[in-house]
Design a protein around this motif. Structure first.
Motif, PDB file in Angstrom:
ATOM      1  N   CYS A  33       3.815 -10.624  -1.114  1.00 60.22           N
ATOM      2  CA  CYS A  33       4.101  -9.305  -1.671  1.00 60.22           C
ATOM      3  C   CYS A  33       4.698  -8.342  -0.646  1.00 60.22           C
ATOM      4  O   CYS A  33       5.511  -7.500  -0.992  1.00 60.22           O
ATOM      5  CB  CYS A  33       2.827  -8.687  -2.236  1.00 60.22           C
ATOM      6  N   HIS A  34       4.276  -8.458   0.585  1.00 60.35           N
ATOM      7  CA  HIS A  34       4.735  -7.480   1.587  1.00 60.35           C
ATOM      8  C   HIS A  34       5.835  -8.043   2.482  1.00 60.35           C
ATOM      9  O   HIS A  34       6.280  -7.364   3.387  1.00 60.35           O
ATOM     10  CB  HIS A  34       3.555  -6.985   2.430  1.00 60.35           C
ATOM     11  N   GLY A  45       7.058  -1.450  -6.207  1.00 58.38           N
ATOM     12  CA  GLY A  45       5.638  -1.100  -6.104  1.00 58.38           C
ATOM     13  C   GLY A  45       4.879  -1.819  -5.007  1.00 58.38           C
ATOM     14  O   GLY A  45       3.661  -1.715  -4.926  1.00 58.38           O
ATOM     15  N   LEU A  49       4.609  -2.278   5.007  1.00 61.57           N
ATOM     16  CA  LEU A  49       3.485  -2.193   5.932  1.00 61.57           C
ATOM     17  C   LEU A  49       3.989  -2.021   7.366  1.00 61.57           C
ATOM     18  O   LEU A  49       3.297  -2.321   8.328  1.00 61.57           O
ATOM     19  CB  LEU A  49       2.598  -3.441   5.826  1.00 61.57           C
ATOM     20  N   PHE A  75      -9.213  -8.999  -0.845  1.00 59.49           N
ATOM     21  CA  PHE A  75      -9.302 -10.206  -0.029  1.00 59.49           C
ATOM     22  C   PHE A  75     -10.653 -10.325   0.671  1.00 59.49           C
ATOM     23  O   PHE A  75     -10.856 -11.227   1.464  1.00 59.49           O
ATOM     24  CB  PHE A  75      -8.164 -10.242   0.997  1.00 59.49           C
TER      25      PHE A  75
HETATM   26  C1  HEC Z   1      -0.179  -9.833  -5.081  1.00 64.89           C
HETATM   27  C2  HEC Z   1       0.563  -8.939  -4.241  1.00 64.89           C
HETATM   28  C3  HEC Z   1      -0.071  -8.465  -2.953  1.00 64.89           C
HETATM   29  C4  HEC Z   1      -0.613  -9.215  -1.934  1.00 64.89           C
HETATM   30  C5  HEC Z   1      -0.733 -10.720  -1.872  1.00 64.89           C
HETATM   31  C6  HEC Z   1      -1.016  -8.277  -0.922  1.00 64.89           C
HETATM   32  N1  HEC Z   1      -0.733  -7.015  -1.308  1.00 64.89           N
HETATM   33 FE1  HEC Z   1      -1.076  -5.303  -0.241  1.00 64.89          FE
HETATM   34  N2  HEC Z   1      -0.425  -4.196  -1.793  1.00 64.89           N
HETATM   35  C7  HEC Z   1       0.093  -4.678  -2.966  1.00 64.89           C
HETATM   36  C8  HEC Z   1       0.414  -3.582  -3.837  1.00 64.89           C
HETATM   37  C9  HEC Z   1       1.020  -3.684  -5.228  1.00 64.89           C
HETATM   38  C10 HEC Z   1       0.042  -2.388  -3.160  1.00 64.89           C
HETATM   39  C11 HEC Z   1       0.103  -0.947  -3.677  1.00 64.89           C
HETATM   40  C12 HEC Z   1      -1.264  -0.615  -4.248  1.00 64.89           C
HETATM   41  C13 HEC Z   1      -1.304   0.733  -4.939  1.00 64.89           C
HETATM   42  O1  HEC Z   1      -0.330   1.086  -5.592  1.00 64.89           O
HETATM   43  O2  HEC Z   1      -2.317   1.408  -4.845  1.00 64.89           O
HETATM   44  C14 HEC Z   1      -0.467  -2.822  -1.865  1.00 64.89           C
HETATM   45  C15 HEC Z   1      -0.927  -1.956  -0.883  1.00 64.89           C
HETATM   46  C16 HEC Z   1      -1.332  -2.332   0.363  1.00 64.89           C
HETATM   47  C17 HEC Z   1      -1.714  -1.419   1.418  1.00 64.89           C
HETATM   48  C18 HEC Z   1      -1.699   0.108   1.332  1.00 64.89           C
HETATM   49  C19 HEC Z   1      -0.315   0.573   1.725  1.00 64.89           C
HETATM   50  C20 HEC Z   1      -0.108   2.042   1.565  1.00 64.89           C
HETATM   51  O3  HEC Z   1       0.981   2.496   1.946  1.00 64.89           O
HETATM   52  O4  HEC Z   1      -1.000   2.724   1.058  1.00 64.89           O
HETATM   53  C21 HEC Z   1      -2.034  -2.173   2.496  1.00 64.89           C
HETATM   54  C22 HEC Z   1      -2.497  -1.677   3.852  1.00 64.89           C
HETATM   55  C23 HEC Z   1      -1.876  -3.558   2.112  1.00 64.89           C
HETATM   56  N3  HEC Z   1      -1.440  -3.617   0.816  1.00 64.89           N
HETATM   57  C24 HEC Z   1      -2.110  -4.627   2.945  1.00 64.89           C
HETATM   58  C25 HEC Z   1      -2.074  -5.952   2.538  1.00 64.89           C
HETATM   59  C26 HEC Z   1      -2.476  -7.054   3.368  1.00 64.89           C
HETATM   60  C27 HEC Z   1      -2.912  -6.942   4.813  1.00 64.89           C
HETATM   61  C28 HEC Z   1      -2.358  -8.173   2.617  1.00 64.89           C
HETATM   62  C29 HEC Z   1      -2.736  -9.598   2.999  1.00 64.89           C
HETATM   63  C30 HEC Z   1      -4.149  -9.792   3.233  1.00 64.89           C
HETATM   64  C31 HEC Z   1      -1.857  -7.783   1.317  1.00 64.89           C
HETATM   65  N4  HEC Z   1      -1.710  -6.423   1.305  1.00 64.89           N
HETATM   66  C32 HEC Z   1      -1.589  -8.654   0.283  1.00 64.89           C
HETATM   67  C33 HEC Z   1       0.278  -6.000  -3.290  1.00 64.89           C
HETATM   68  C34 HEC Z   1      -0.162  -7.076  -2.541  1.00 64.89           C
END
Ligand code: HEC
Length: 126
Positions: A33-34, A45, A49, A75
């Motif tokens: 996703c990121h 959306g 990071l 996670f």
């Molecule tokens: C299935 C997709 C997905 C995966 C896999 C995922 N993320 Fe995300 N992440 C998102 C989405 C969508 C958002 C926005 C959430 C919201 O709108 O509140 C987000 C938001 C975040 C944020 C907040 C960013 C902000 O600007 O506020 C962080 C930090 C983050 N993710 C870290 C991680 C990390 C580290 C991992 C791996 C362990 C991870 N994510 C795995 C989809 C994912």
């Protein structure tokens, strides 16, 4: 769910073993996703990071990783405390992605996944 399939890292075990714990955890759980360069896909959306330092509180980042938020899955049950800690250090650029990461690509910034180590295709449409 479609995204579970895309969570599979496109790296073999040797390549993963070259990465630091934080980078490896990132490649395994977050790139789907990121993206491998952490730029995400903000228009869809998935936030970037990059440059978290000064932008997001560490507590917030840890909390989002462990408990999820909106479309972001939690996670907390999959990652150990060490993995979460290393992941946060990696995201804040405090942990090198890999030993000798620059052997083929020249410089690698701390917190960046060296290109030659990740063949992950990047963003997916869900
Ligand atoms: C299935 C997709 C997905 C995966 C896999 C995922 N993320 Fe995300 N992440 C998102 C989405 C969508 C958002 C926005 C959430 C919201 O709108 O509140 C987000 C938001 C975040 C944020 C907040 C960013 C902000 O600007 O506020 C962080 C930090 C983050 N993710 C870290 C991680 C990390 C580290 C991992 C791996 C362990 C991870 N994510 C795995 C989809 C994912």
């Amino acid at each position: 769910m479609a995204w579970l399939i895309s969570l599979e890292p496109a790296m073999d075990d040797d390549e993963l073993a070259d990465l630091s714990l934080g980078a490896r955890t990132y490649v395994q759980y977050c790139t789907a996703c990121h993206r491998s360069d952490r730029s995400g896909s903000p228009e869809s959306g998935y936030p970037s990071l990059r440059n978290l330092d000064g932008r997001l509180d560490r507590d917030v980042v840890e909390n989002v990783i462990e408990n999820g938020r909106n479309m972001m899955p939690a996670f907390g049950s999959q990652l150990s405390e060490d993995e979460v800690e290393a992941l946060v250090a990696f995201l804040y650029g405090e942990e090198e992605a890999a030993e000798g990461a620059d052997r083929e690509t020249g410089e690698t910034q701390p917190g960046e996944i060296p290109k030659f180590l990740t063949k992950f295709p990047g963003i997916h449409d869900f």
